[in-house]
Design a protein around this motif. Sequence first.
Motif, PDB file in Angstrom:
ATOM      1  N   LEU A 127       0.728  -1.157  -0.438  1.00 49.17           N
ATOM      2  CA  LEU A 127       0.359   0.050  -0.302  1.00 49.17           C
ATOM      3  C   LEU A 127       0.315   1.091   0.320  1.00 49.17           C
ATOM      4  N   VAL A 131       0.756   4.099  -3.127  1.00 53.99           N
ATOM      5  CA  VAL A 131       0.308   5.757  -1.909  1.00 53.99           C
ATOM      6  C   VAL A 131       1.583   6.732  -3.125  1.00 53.99           C
ATOM      7  N   GLU A 150      -1.242  16.505   3.488  1.00 54.54           N
ATOM      8  CA  GLU A 150      -1.538  15.400   4.341  1.00 54.54           C
ATOM      9  C   GLU A 150      -0.063  14.626   5.196  1.00 54.54           C
ATOM     10  N   ARG A 178      -7.269  14.517  -4.838  1.00 50.15           N
ATOM     11  CA  ARG A 178      -7.994  13.475  -3.512  1.00 50.15           C
ATOM     12  C   ARG A 178      -8.940  12.537  -4.585  1.00 50.15           C
ATOM     13  N   ARG A 182      -8.281   8.607  -5.319  1.00 56.87           N
ATOM     14  CA  ARG A 182      -9.297   7.726  -5.480  1.00 56.87           C
ATOM     15  C   ARG A 182      -9.408   6.883  -6.339  1.00 56.87           C
ATOM     16  N   LEU A 185      -6.221   4.484  -6.848  1.00 53.55           N
ATOM     17  CA  LEU A 185      -5.823   3.447  -5.460  1.00 53.55           C
ATOM     18  C   LEU A 185      -6.932   2.747  -5.320  1.00 53.55           C
ATOM     19  N   PHE A 188      -7.606  -0.411  -3.523  1.00 47.42           N
ATOM     20  CA  PHE A 188      -6.495  -0.329  -1.642  1.00 47.42           C
ATOM     21  C   PHE A 188      -8.333   0.031  -0.711  1.00 47.42           C
ATOM     22  N   LEU A 189      -8.800   0.901  -1.669  1.00 48.29           N
ATOM     23  CA  LEU A 189      -9.859   1.132  -1.002  1.00 48.29           C
ATOM     24  C   LEU A 189     -11.343   0.588  -0.533  1.00 48.29           C
TER      25      LEU A 189
ATOM     26  N   LYS B   2     -19.702   2.739  -1.188  1.00 46.66           N
ATOM     27  CA  LYS B   2     -19.558   3.477  -0.588  1.00 46.66           C
ATOM     28  C   LYS B   2     -19.611   4.886  -0.226  1.00 46.66           C
ATOM     29  N   LYS B   4     -19.896   9.329   0.766  1.00 44.18           N
ATOM     30  CA  LYS B   4     -18.317   9.525   0.827  1.00 44.18           C
ATOM     31  C   LYS B   4     -17.061  10.171   1.679  1.00 44.18           C
ATOM     32  N   ASP B   8     -13.664   9.021   1.773  1.00 45.72           N
ATOM     33  CA  ASP B   8     -12.175   9.917   2.594  1.00 45.72           C
ATOM     34  C   ASP B   8     -11.315   9.307   3.811  1.00 45.72           C
ATOM     35  N   ASP B  10     -11.291   6.130   4.387  1.00 47.91           N
ATOM     36  CA  ASP B  10     -10.483   5.197   4.164  1.00 47.91           C
ATOM     37  C   ASP B  10      -9.241   5.520   2.910  1.00 47.91           C
ATOM     38  N   LEU B  11      -9.225   6.996   2.063  1.00 49.92           N
ATOM     39  CA  LEU B  11      -7.911   7.410   1.301  1.00 49.92           C
ATOM     40  C   LEU B  11      -7.196   7.900   2.561  1.00 49.92           C
ATOM     41  N   ASN B  12      -7.033   8.825   3.686  1.00 53.35           N
ATOM     42  CA  ASN B  12      -6.918   8.901   4.831  1.00 53.35           C
ATOM     43  C   ASN B  12      -6.124   7.663   5.629  1.00 53.35           C
ATOM     44  N   ARG B  13      -6.552   7.088   5.469  1.00 57.00           N
ATOM     45  CA  ARG B  13      -5.778   5.646   6.293  1.00 57.00           C
ATOM     46  C   ARG B  13      -4.767   5.525   5.191  1.00 57.00           C
ATOM     47  N   ALA B  14      -5.609   5.342   3.767  1.00 55.19           N
ATOM     48  CA  ALA B  14      -4.626   4.972   3.179  1.00 55.19           C
ATOM     49  C   ALA B  14      -3.202   5.306   2.801  1.00 55.19           C
TER      50      ALA B  14
END
Lengths: 189, 114
Positions: A127, A131, A150, A178, A182, A185, A188-189, B2, B4, B8, B10-14
Amino acid sequence: MNPESGTLDDDAMRRLQADDQEALNALMDRWQMPLVRFLARVVHDGEEALDLAQETFARIYEHRSRYRPGSNFKPWLFAIATNLARNHNRWKARHPADRFHHEERQGSVEPVASGPRPDSELQRKELSAAVRDAVGQLPDDLRLALILAEYEGMSHEEIGKTLRCTAKAVEMRLYRARASLRKALARFL
Amino acid sequence: MKNKSSEDSDLNRALGAWSIDAEIPPGFRAGVWRRIRLQEERRAGRWLWLGWAIERLSSDVRYAAAIPALAIVFGFLLGFWNQKATAHPDAHFQVAYMDSLDPYMLAERHGGKR
């Protein structure tokens, strides 16, 4: 930004402007790690990041008289680093032969161990690499805004000062970055 | 599908998975000061010739007198060169051009010669 850190930075810059060289050491102690991490994310190479971070501090010393105490130090510092990193990336794009060595080195930064690893660790590595690649594919302005927001926790206003654009433009860049990530990735989400 | 905010987070975690294990080498600070010293030496070296020239001129009147003379010669050469570069075409070309525009003028001139 931590207000205490802002005061310390301002104080150090005032002392540096008064030719107290010890003040630069204090700034280095405080900022070298965040700066190297930021630059490593921008140039994708640990050694080059160290080199650019050293150059950033040398530029701070050289241009110390241009800093206005009371203004925010962090965007000023990251603006210098960003310009150096941008120039460095442009130079690398014009010298593809050097890119080969860069990629070789980049591969050697995180060697893959031959022994067995827990699945979660492998997934995390995968991952992390995904990223890194996805962020690396973003256009320059989106990528820098995203990294500053970030990973450096900068506000839109601070990013605007760093990248010389409005806070609204930063908001748009982050939205687009973002959205693009999205998609890139999605698995992975 | 999912929503929004879930996307978000999930993206932050990634994004949080991309960590950089940076280490600052012991010579980092010394390296910065070495760069600063080199930059200052380079800057000082850039103006070294000016110091030499001023010192030389102030010690020797002949050198000081040579500067206006050299400036005059240089200005003259520059003016001459500019004049040549922007000079009008040769008179022969002017006549040929006028002839091409006005055939009567051509006939008149040839008639006159006869």
